[in-house]
Design a protein around this motif. Sequence first.
Motif, PDB file in Angstrom:
ATOM      1  N   GLN A 101      14.716  62.386  48.722  1.00  0.00           N
ATOM      2  CA  GLN A 101      13.738  62.158  47.667  1.00  0.00           C
ATOM      3  C   GLN A 101      12.972  63.449  47.356  1.00  0.00           C
ATOM      4  OE1 GLN A 101      10.940  59.064  48.517  1.00  0.00           O
ATOM      5  NE2 GLN A 101       9.978  59.187  46.514  1.00  0.00           N
ATOM      6  N   ILE A 102      12.584  64.177  48.386  1.00  0.00           N
ATOM      7  CA  ILE A 102      11.866  65.445  48.188  1.00  0.00           C
ATOM      8  C   ILE A 102      12.738  66.429  47.416  1.00  0.00           C
ATOM      9  CG2 ILE A 102      11.015  67.496  49.402  1.00  0.00           C
ATOM     10  CD1 ILE A 102      10.042  65.555  51.632  1.00  0.00           C
ATOM     11  N   LEU A 103      13.985  66.563  47.807  1.00  0.00           N
ATOM     12  CA  LEU A 103      14.879  67.515  47.138  1.00  0.00           C
ATOM     13  C   LEU A 103      15.192  67.086  45.708  1.00  0.00           C
ATOM     14  CD1 LEU A 103      17.261  68.264  50.125  1.00  0.00           C
ATOM     15  CD2 LEU A 103      15.655  69.857  49.061  1.00  0.00           C
ATOM     16  N   ARG A 104      15.337  65.797  45.479  1.00  0.00           N
ATOM     17  CA  ARG A 104      15.630  65.280  44.136  1.00  0.00           C
ATOM     18  C   ARG A 104      14.446  65.518  43.196  1.00  0.00           C
ATOM     19  NH1 ARG A 104      16.073  59.954  45.213  1.00  0.00           N
ATOM     20  NH2 ARG A 104      17.837  60.389  46.535  1.00  0.00           N
ATOM     21  N   GLN A 161      21.442  66.388  57.425  1.00  0.00           N
ATOM     22  CA  GLN A 161      21.788  67.542  56.605  1.00  0.00           C
ATOM     23  C   GLN A 161      20.743  67.878  55.550  1.00  0.00           C
ATOM     24  OE1 GLN A 161      25.485  67.044  54.551  1.00  0.00           O
ATOM     25  NE2 GLN A 161      24.808  65.245  53.423  1.00  0.00           N
ATOM     26  N   TYR A 162      20.121  66.893  54.929  1.00  0.00           N
ATOM     27  CA  TYR A 162      19.100  67.169  53.912  1.00  0.00           C
ATOM     28  C   TYR A 162      17.763  67.520  54.552  1.00  0.00           C
ATOM     29  CZ  TYR A 162      22.501  65.268  50.669  1.00  0.00           C
ATOM     30  OH  TYR A 162      23.642  65.055  49.941  1.00  0.00           O
ATOM     31  N   THR A 163      17.453  66.884  55.653  1.00  0.00           N
ATOM     32  CA  THR A 163      16.202  67.176  56.364  1.00  0.00           C
ATOM     33  C   THR A 163      16.201  68.617  56.864  1.00  0.00           C
ATOM     34  OG1 THR A 163      16.150  64.861  57.064  1.00  0.00           O
ATOM     35  CG2 THR A 163      14.678  66.369  58.200  1.00  0.00           C
ATOM     36  N   LEU A 164      17.343  69.113  57.298  1.00  0.00           N
ATOM     37  CA  LEU A 164      17.450  70.467  57.850  1.00  0.00           C
ATOM     38  C   LEU A 164      17.872  71.499  56.806  1.00  0.00           C
ATOM     39  CD1 LEU A 164      19.272  69.486  61.150  1.00  0.00           C
ATOM     40  CD2 LEU A 164      16.867  70.115  60.899  1.00  0.00           C
ATOM     41  N   TYR A 165      17.794  71.162  55.536  1.00  0.00           N
ATOM     42  CA  TYR A 165      18.284  72.024  54.459  1.00  0.00           C
ATOM     43  C   TYR A 165      17.692  73.438  54.519  1.00  0.00           C
ATOM     44  CZ  TYR A 165      20.006  73.261  49.833  1.00  0.00           C
ATOM     45  OH  TYR A 165      20.657  73.871  48.783  1.00  0.00           O
ATOM     46  N   PHE A 166      16.395  73.553  54.724  1.00  0.00           N
ATOM     47  CA  PHE A 166      15.733  74.854  54.792  1.00  0.00           C
ATOM     48  C   PHE A 166      15.378  75.260  56.214  1.00  0.00           C
ATOM     49  CE2 PHE A 166      14.559  73.551  50.383  1.00  0.00           C
ATOM     50  CZ  PHE A 166      15.140  74.610  49.714  1.00  0.00           C
ATOM     51  N   ALA A 167      15.724  74.459  57.207  1.00  0.00           N
ATOM     52  CA  ALA A 167      15.352  74.744  58.599  1.00  0.00           C
ATOM     53  C   ALA A 167      16.122  75.965  59.112  1.00  0.00           C
ATOM     54  CB  ALA A 167      15.644  73.538  59.485  1.00  0.00           C
ATOM     55  N   PRO A 168      15.452  76.830  59.865  1.00  0.00           N
ATOM     56  CA  PRO A 168      16.134  78.013  60.395  1.00  0.00           C
ATOM     57  C   PRO A 168      17.061  77.646  61.563  1.00  0.00           C
ATOM     58  CG  PRO A 168      13.860  77.975  61.122  1.00  0.00           C
ATOM     59  CD  PRO A 168      14.037  76.818  60.186  1.00  0.00           C
ATOM     60  N   LYS A 169      18.315  78.025  61.427  1.00  0.00           N
ATOM     61  CA  LYS A 169      19.286  77.775  62.488  1.00  0.00           C
ATOM     62  C   LYS A 169      19.223  78.939  63.470  1.00  0.00           C
ATOM     63  CE  LYS A 169      23.640  78.123  61.450  1.00  0.00           C
ATOM     64  NZ  LYS A 169      25.028  77.921  61.038  1.00  0.00           N
ATOM     65  N   THR A 212      17.340  58.719  62.046  1.00  0.00           N
ATOM     66  CA  THR A 212      17.782  59.834  61.196  1.00  0.00           C
ATOM     67  C   THR A 212      17.921  59.407  59.735  1.00  0.00           C
ATOM     68  OG1 THR A 212      20.106  59.417  61.721  1.00  0.00           O
ATOM     69  CG2 THR A 212      18.958  61.034  63.069  1.00  0.00           C
ATOM     70  N   GLU A 213      18.354  58.170  59.496  1.00  0.00           N
ATOM     71  CA  GLU A 213      18.483  57.690  58.108  1.00  0.00           C
ATOM     72  C   GLU A 213      17.140  57.636  57.408  1.00  0.00           C
ATOM     73  OE1 GLU A 213      20.510  53.955  58.519  1.00  0.00           O
ATOM     74  OE2 GLU A 213      22.491  54.909  58.354  1.00  0.00           O
ATOM     75  N   ARG A 214      16.092  57.276  58.140  1.00  0.00           N
ATOM     76  CA  ARG A 214      14.749  57.223  57.549  1.00  0.00           C
ATOM     77  C   ARG A 214      14.305  58.617  57.093  1.00  0.00           C
ATOM     78  NH1 ARG A 214       9.820  56.748  60.974  1.00  0.00           N
ATOM     79  NH2 ARG A 214      11.436  56.811  62.530  1.00  0.00           N
ATOM     80  N   GLU A 252      16.405  59.830  53.988  1.00  0.00           N
ATOM     81  CA  GLU A 252      15.958  59.256  52.715  1.00  0.00           C
ATOM     82  C   GLU A 252      14.729  59.999  52.184  1.00  0.00           C
ATOM     83  OE1 GLU A 252      17.353  57.109  50.628  1.00  0.00           O
ATOM     84  OE2 GLU A 252      19.037  57.209  52.029  1.00  0.00           O
ATOM     85  N   LYS A 253      13.778  60.304  53.068  1.00  0.00           N
ATOM     86  CA  LYS A 253      12.601  61.062  52.648  1.00  0.00           C
ATOM     87  C   LYS A 253      13.004  62.448  52.138  1.00  0.00           C
ATOM     88  CE  LYS A 253       9.418  58.965  55.989  1.00  0.00           C
ATOM     89  NZ  LYS A 253       8.568  59.234  57.175  1.00  0.00           N
ATOM     90  N   ALA A 254      13.907  63.114  52.861  1.00  0.00           N
ATOM     91  CA  ALA A 254      14.332  64.464  52.478  1.00  0.00           C
ATOM     92  C   ALA A 254      15.090  64.446  51.154  1.00  0.00           C
ATOM     93  CB  ALA A 254      15.190  65.068  53.581  1.00  0.00           C
TER      94      ALA A 254
END
Length: 112
Positions: A83-86, A26-34, A74-76, A79-81
């Motif tokens: 951190q980027i958003l935070r 969910q965080y990795t795809l936050y800005f991804a176009p659906k 996916t968990e890896r 976690e990166k996403a």
Amino acid sequence: MSMRLYKKHVRAEYPIVAYCGYCDLQYTLYFAPKIGHTERAEGWGCNIYELAPDIALTTGYDPFGNRRLPLAFTERYEEKAKQILRENNYSCIAKEELERLLTELAAEIRTL
């Protein structure tokens, strides 16, 4: 509102269709176009994202595809996403960094 797509059309359009469970990315795809979603008898099935011209990603209650993304994988990325958003407070800088992360994700999916 997103467009309803059929599984057979997605499989025909993309040689690689990766899939993961509901909210696994969910965080990795936050800005991804659906590009759309699928439906089933109970209602919504999954969302479909285009990561690259040859890769689609499905995530939801009823995802489908030919490459399953393991939970550790996916968990890896999550976690990166996170951190980027935070660190960037959901700004345009975060969007650019998440786009780079999606490019990295697509490259790794090709190797699975």
